[in-house]
Design a protein around this motif. Structure first.
Motif, short mmCIF file in Angstrom:
data_model
loop_
_atom_site.label_atom_id
_atom_site.label_comp_id
_atom_site.label_asym_id
_atom_site.label_seq_id
_atom_site.Cartn_x
_atom_site.Cartn_y
_atom_site.Cartn_z
N ARG A 178 32.03 66.08 34.12
CA ARG A 178 32.12 67.30 33.33
C ARG A 178 33.26 68.18 33.82
N SER A 179 33.57 68.10 35.09
CA SER A 179 34.71 68.77 35.70
C SER A 179 34.97 68.09 37.04
N VAL A 180 36.11 68.36 37.62
CA VAL A 180 36.44 67.74 38.91
C VAL A 180 37.18 68.75 39.77
N PRO A 181 36.74 68.98 41.02
CA PRO A 181 37.49 69.85 41.93
C PRO A 181 38.87 69.29 42.19
N LEU A 182 39.84 70.15 42.27
CA LEU A 182 41.22 69.72 42.44
C LEU A 182 41.39 68.84 43.68
N TYR A 205 55.03 70.39 40.13
CA TYR A 205 54.16 69.27 40.50
C TYR A 205 54.38 68.82 41.94
N GLU A 206 55.57 69.03 42.46
CA GLU A 206 55.81 68.74 43.87
C GLU A 206 54.97 69.66 44.75
N ALA A 207 54.91 70.94 44.39
CA ALA A 207 54.10 71.89 45.15
C ALA A 207 52.61 71.58 45.00
N LEU A 208 52.18 71.19 43.82
CA LEU A 208 50.78 70.85 43.58
C LEU A 208 50.37 69.64 44.42
N ALA A 209 51.22 68.61 44.41
CA ALA A 209 50.90 67.40 45.18
C ALA A 209 50.86 67.70 46.67
N ALA A 210 51.81 68.49 47.16
CA ALA A 210 51.85 68.80 48.59
C ALA A 210 50.68 69.66 49.01
N GLY A 211 50.26 70.57 48.14
CA GLY A 211 49.19 71.49 48.49
C GLY A 211 47.82 70.85 48.54
N PHE A 212 47.61 69.75 47.80
CA PHE A 212 46.28 69.17 47.72
C PHE A 212 46.25 67.67 48.02
N GLY A 213 47.34 67.16 48.57
CA GLY A 213 47.38 65.75 48.95
C GLY A 213 47.28 64.80 47.78
N THR A 262 38.87 72.12 38.55
CA THR A 262 38.35 73.38 39.06
C THR A 262 38.61 73.52 40.56
N ASP A 263 38.28 74.70 41.07
CA ASP A 263 38.19 74.97 42.53
C ASP A 263 39.43 74.57 43.34
N PRO A 264 40.60 75.07 43.07
CA PRO A 264 40.99 76.05 42.06
C PRO A 264 41.44 75.38 40.76
N VAL A 265 41.65 76.20 39.74
CA VAL A 265 42.14 75.71 38.45
C VAL A 265 43.67 75.72 38.49
N PRO A 266 44.31 74.56 38.39
CA PRO A 266 45.79 74.58 38.35
C PRO A 266 46.27 75.10 37.01
N VAL A 267 47.15 76.06 37.05
CA VAL A 267 47.71 76.60 35.81
C VAL A 267 49.23 76.54 35.89
N TYR A 268 49.84 76.30 34.74
CA TYR A 268 51.31 76.26 34.68
C TYR A 268 51.80 77.61 34.17
N PRO A 269 52.66 78.29 34.93
CA PRO A 269 53.08 79.65 34.56
C PRO A 269 54.28 79.64 33.62
N ALA A 298 42.49 82.21 35.12
CA ALA A 298 41.18 82.22 35.77
C ALA A 298 41.27 82.88 37.13
N PRO A 299 40.17 83.52 37.58
CA PRO A 299 40.21 84.20 38.89
C PRO A 299 40.61 83.25 40.02
N ASP A 300 40.25 81.97 39.90
CA ASP A 300 40.58 81.02 40.97
C ASP A 300 41.77 80.15 40.59
#
Length: 309
Positions: A178-182, A205-213, A262-269, A298-300
């Motif tokens: 139903r959802s998956v933590p980042l 996406y480079e920052a996203l990959a580095a931040g969450f493995g 989720t936890d956190p929700v990745p958003v593209y600015p 989202a707050p997170d």
């Protein structure tokens, strides 16, 4: 060739009188005579002959008249092309299926009287150069990516933060979630062909990959969204990220799933870039529309530390 002289010549030819042309042009009859005489010297031909009621074009004048009218039409169109409000509002949306395109369609529905010219520039360097030269009026981009500060004559207004979903095929291990933590996406292969080195989405996406493995792969040729969907549907080991505003259509037999992250929700600015001195009168209306249509993050929400949103 003096365009004002050409305009005066056409006015005389159409009215048949120097005095009437002077009245129409709000100049003196002497000025009309001087302009016509100067044009005749430039062309080396006599353009009018006198009649009891005024003047009429000579044979040379008749031959010149349609060309003179076309010269004036071209000149007027050229001036209108750069006059604020006299040309379409030119906006770069990067691609036709994402959040920026959706926002511009919404603006067009709300402001049907504003003429739009939508373009799609791939590289942010091209977009910045086009903004600074006046080729475009605005561009949707993620800013300010590392090492690429905006020039001082440009400004950026955050307009929306687009949530990213995980898109999987029916055989993927997370297809039924139903959802998956980042953080739980670590170890799963996320395939995103077409990421361009040096682009703002590549930096995101480079920052996203580095931040969450995460393992984000961009290998292989980019055959477009249809080929991407085919591969995701048929390959249980692969998933991809897709913006919530990305509108793609696929056969129901593909069984593709959008899984919220989720936890956190990745958003593209998304920010709207524009030149500080751009005078186009439709820009304030566009900014007001985007401000009213913006969806709060989202707050997170997660974005790179360099991003504005």
């Amino acid at each position: 060739m003096d365009l004002e002289a050409v305009r005066t010549y056409v006015a005389v030819a159409e009215s048949g009188q120097f005095q009437k042309a002077a009245t129409d042009l709000a100049i003196t009859q002497q000025a009309v005579s001087k302009r016509v005489a100067g044009l005749e010297r430039d062309l080396g031909a006599r353009l009018f002959t006198r009649t009891p009621r005024g003047v009429e074009p000579t044979v040379d004048g008749q031959a010149f008249l349609p060309h003179a009218r076309e010269l004036l039409r071209v000149a007027d169109r050229a001036a209108a092309s750069v006059r604020p409000g006299g040309r379409p509002l030119r906006v770069d949306v990067l691609n036709s299926r994402g959040a920026a395109a959706r926002l511009m369609r919404s603006f067009h529905r709300a402001h049907p009287g504003v003429e739009l010219d939508i373009v799609m520039l791939v590289d942010i360097e091209d977009a910045v150069a086009a903004l600074r030269s006046g080729t475009i009026d605005a561009s949707f981009r993620a800013v300010a990516m590392p090492g690429r500060p905006l020039p001082d004559d440009l400004t950026a207004t955050p307009v929306t933060a687009e949530r990213l979903d995980l898109l999987t095929g029916p055989g993927h291990a997370l297809a039924a979630a139903r959802s998956v933590p980042l953080a739980d996406l670590a170890g799963h292969r996320i395939w995103m062909p077409g990421i361009r080195p040096g682009s703002e989405w590549g930096a995101y996406y480079e920052a996203l990959a580095a931040g969450f493995g995460l393992t984000i792969e961009s290998t292989g040729p980019n055959f477009g969204s249809d080929a991407l969907l085919d591969t995701i549907a048929d390959t249980p080991a692969l998933a991809t990220f897709m913006g919530e505003d990305t509108r793609l259509v696929w056969p129901t037999s593909y069984g593709l799933r959008r899984v919220p992250v989720t936890d956190p929700v990745p958003v593209y600015p998304h920010s709207l870039l524009r030149h500080r001195d751009n005078p186009h009168p439709a820009l304030p209306a566009l900014l007001a529309h985007l401000a009213a249509a913006a969806t709060p993050a989202a707050p997170d929400a997660w974005v790179p530390d360099w991003a504005r949103y």
